[in-house]
Design an enzyme around this catalytic site. Structure first.
Site, PDB file in Angstrom:
ATOM      1  N   GLU A 194      -6.112   1.835 -24.602  1.00  0.00           N
ATOM      2  CA  GLU A 194      -6.875   3.159 -24.201  1.00  0.00           C
ATOM      3  C   GLU A 194      -5.874   4.132 -24.110  1.00  0.00           C
ATOM      4  OE1 GLU A 194      -8.812   3.379 -20.358  1.00  0.00           O
ATOM      5  OE2 GLU A 194      -9.273   5.563 -20.729  1.00  0.00           O
ATOM      6  N   ASP A 205      -8.122  15.663 -23.707  1.00  0.00           N
ATOM      7  CA  ASP A 205      -7.930  17.040 -23.615  1.00  0.00           C
ATOM      8  C   ASP A 205      -8.367  17.891 -24.803  1.00  0.00           C
ATOM      9  OD1 ASP A 205      -6.834  16.769 -21.024  1.00  0.00           O
ATOM     10  OD2 ASP A 205      -4.728  16.453 -22.014  1.00  0.00           O
ATOM     11  N   LYS A 254      -8.760  26.212 -27.967  1.00  0.00           N
ATOM     12  CA  LYS A 254      -8.392  27.350 -28.765  1.00  0.00           C
ATOM     13  C   LYS A 254      -7.767  26.897 -30.227  1.00  0.00           C
ATOM     14  CE  LYS A 254      -7.228  30.422 -25.257  1.00  0.00           C
ATOM     15  NZ  LYS A 254      -6.523  30.643 -24.223  1.00  0.00           N
ATOM     16  N   ASP A 304     -16.997  15.389 -23.727  1.00  0.00           N
ATOM     17  CA  ASP A 304     -18.056  16.414 -23.426  1.00  0.00           C
ATOM     18  C   ASP A 304     -17.876  17.666 -24.260  1.00  0.00           C
ATOM     19  OD1 ASP A 304     -15.446  16.700 -21.872  1.00  0.00           O
ATOM     20  OD2 ASP A 304     -16.306  18.717 -21.569  1.00  0.00           O
TER      21      ASP A 304
HETATM   22  C1  LIG Z   1      -8.967  14.921 -19.568  1.00  0.00           C
HETATM   23  S1  LIG Z   1      -7.961  13.721 -19.049  1.00  0.00           S
HETATM   24  C2  LIG Z   1      -9.023  12.283 -19.359  1.00  0.00           C
HETATM   25  C3  LIG Z   1      -8.599  11.075 -18.614  1.00  0.00           C
HETATM   26  C4  LIG Z   1      -9.592   9.696 -18.770  1.00  0.00           C
HETATM   27  N1  LIG Z   1      -9.543   9.249 -20.119  1.00  0.00           N
HETATM   28  C5  LIG Z   1     -11.070  10.032 -18.045  1.00  0.00           C
HETATM   29  O1  LIG Z   1     -11.878   9.930 -18.925  1.00  0.00           O
HETATM   30  O2  LIG Z   1     -10.840  10.398 -16.835  1.00  0.00           O
HETATM   31  C6  LIG Z   1      -7.145  13.403 -20.689  1.00  0.00           C
HETATM   32  C7  LIG Z   1      -5.867  12.509 -20.523  1.00  0.00           C
HETATM   33  O3  LIG Z   1      -5.050  12.105 -21.405  1.00  0.00           O
HETATM   34  C8  LIG Z   1      -3.796  12.287 -21.304  1.00  0.00           C
HETATM   35  N2  LIG Z   1      -2.982  12.563 -22.352  1.00  0.00           N
HETATM   36  C9  LIG Z   1      -3.042  13.938 -23.190  1.00  0.00           C
HETATM   37  N3  LIG Z   1      -2.283  13.778 -24.276  1.00  0.00           N
HETATM   38  C10 LIG Z   1      -1.703  12.540 -24.145  1.00  0.00           C
HETATM   39  C11 LIG Z   1      -0.862  12.131 -25.243  1.00  0.00           C
HETATM   40  N4  LIG Z   1      -0.533  12.455 -26.391  1.00  0.00           N
HETATM   41  N5  LIG Z   1      -0.566  10.837 -24.868  1.00  0.00           N
HETATM   42  C12 LIG Z   1      -0.890  10.268 -24.065  1.00  0.00           C
HETATM   43  N6  LIG Z   1      -1.758  10.563 -22.983  1.00  0.00           N
HETATM   44  C13 LIG Z   1      -2.213  11.868 -23.075  1.00  0.00           C
HETATM   45  C14 LIG Z   1      -3.540  13.311 -20.040  1.00  0.00           C
HETATM   46  O4  LIG Z   1      -2.245  13.287 -19.311  1.00  0.00           O
HETATM   47  C15 LIG Z   1      -4.625  12.883 -19.293  1.00  0.00           C
HETATM   48  O5  LIG Z   1      -4.674  11.974 -18.297  1.00  0.00           O
END
Ligand SMILES: C[S@@+](CC[C@H](N)C(=O)[O-])C[C@H]1O[C@@H](n2cnc3c(N)ncnc32)[C@H](O)[C@@H]1O
Length: 195
Positions: free
Chosen positions: A35, A110, A114, A146
């Site tokens: 994941e 994330d 933009k 979403d």
């Molecule tokens: C919006 S959160 C969603 C977390 C989880 N999947 C959920 O649905 O609750 C996005 C997660 O991706 C991680 N993340 C963002 N860019 C990443 C990257 N390049 N490599 C690893 N993790 C990343 C962030 O730190 C964050 O915890």
């Protein structure tokens, strides 16, 4: 002689240390469920409890989230699921040849809404190419968001990529609300397979 800047040496040391950690974690593991961006590990912990035959690994950039996720699986004594602080592309750059990734989850990544930030989205053609090298034919990629713009972006990236194909008939393998899913009213899912 031109000195290598300190930040480059720092990145090099970080990658070397990640490589050792990843190789130690994956020693003896042929097939992996992975994941990307696992947050606090809600989804993968529940998934692993329901799939004890699979070796699972969750990655996230944020140390605190990884610590919480590992505490969760240690409490439940789930020895076949682990969480690792790592950046997705760096992780793939040190991935050992002896392991294959058979299932990939990316849930509520994330969206970087933009245009000038699209380059920060985890889904990129180059990312899908490198990932494909680690996946056998038939490996599945489960994506959920979403954000309709990120959903369309991901769909287009899979449609245009030679190594992946969207599988409209595939079923979502396991339902468990992730931390972010819990906050959303609606979302879209997409399943692709390695061809
Ligand atoms: C919006 S959160 C969603 C977390 C989880 N999947 C959920 O649905 O609750 C996005 C997660 O991706 C991680 N993340 C963002 N860019 C990443 C990257 N390049 N490599 C690893 N993790 C990343 C962030 O730190 C964050 O915890």
């Amino acid at each position: 002689m031109i000195e290598e800047p300190e930040y480059l040496r720092h990145i090099q040391r970080r990658i070397e240390s990640l490589e050792k950690e990843v190789h130690t974690l994956l020693t003896g593991i042929d097939e992996l469920t992975l994941e990307f961006g696992c947050g606090h590990g809600h989804y993968l912990t529940a998934y692993a409890e329901a799939h004890p035959q699979e070796e699972c690994l969750g990655l996230d950039l944020v140390t605190k989230r990884i610590e919480k996720a590992n505490a969760k699986v240690e409490k439940r004594n789930l020895t076949y699921v682990r969480f690792l602080k790592a950046e997705a592309a760096e992780f793939l750059s040190v991935f050992p040849e002896s392991t294959q990734i058979t299932k990939v989850f990316m849930l509520f990544p994330d969206p970087w809404p933009k245009k000038r930030h699209f380059k920060n989205r985890m889904i990129q053609s180059s990312f899908l190419s490198v990932l494909a090298e680690k996946c056998p034919k038939g490996a599945q990629f489960f994506f959920r968001t979403d954000h309709s713009g990120y959903f369309d972006w991901t769909k287009e990236h899979f449609q245009e990529h030679d190594d992946w194909e969207i599988d409209p008939d595939a079923a979502w393998p396991f339902e468990q609300t992730s931390y972010f899913q819990d906050m959303m009213d609606s979302w879209q899912s997409l399943i692709a397979k390695r061809v």
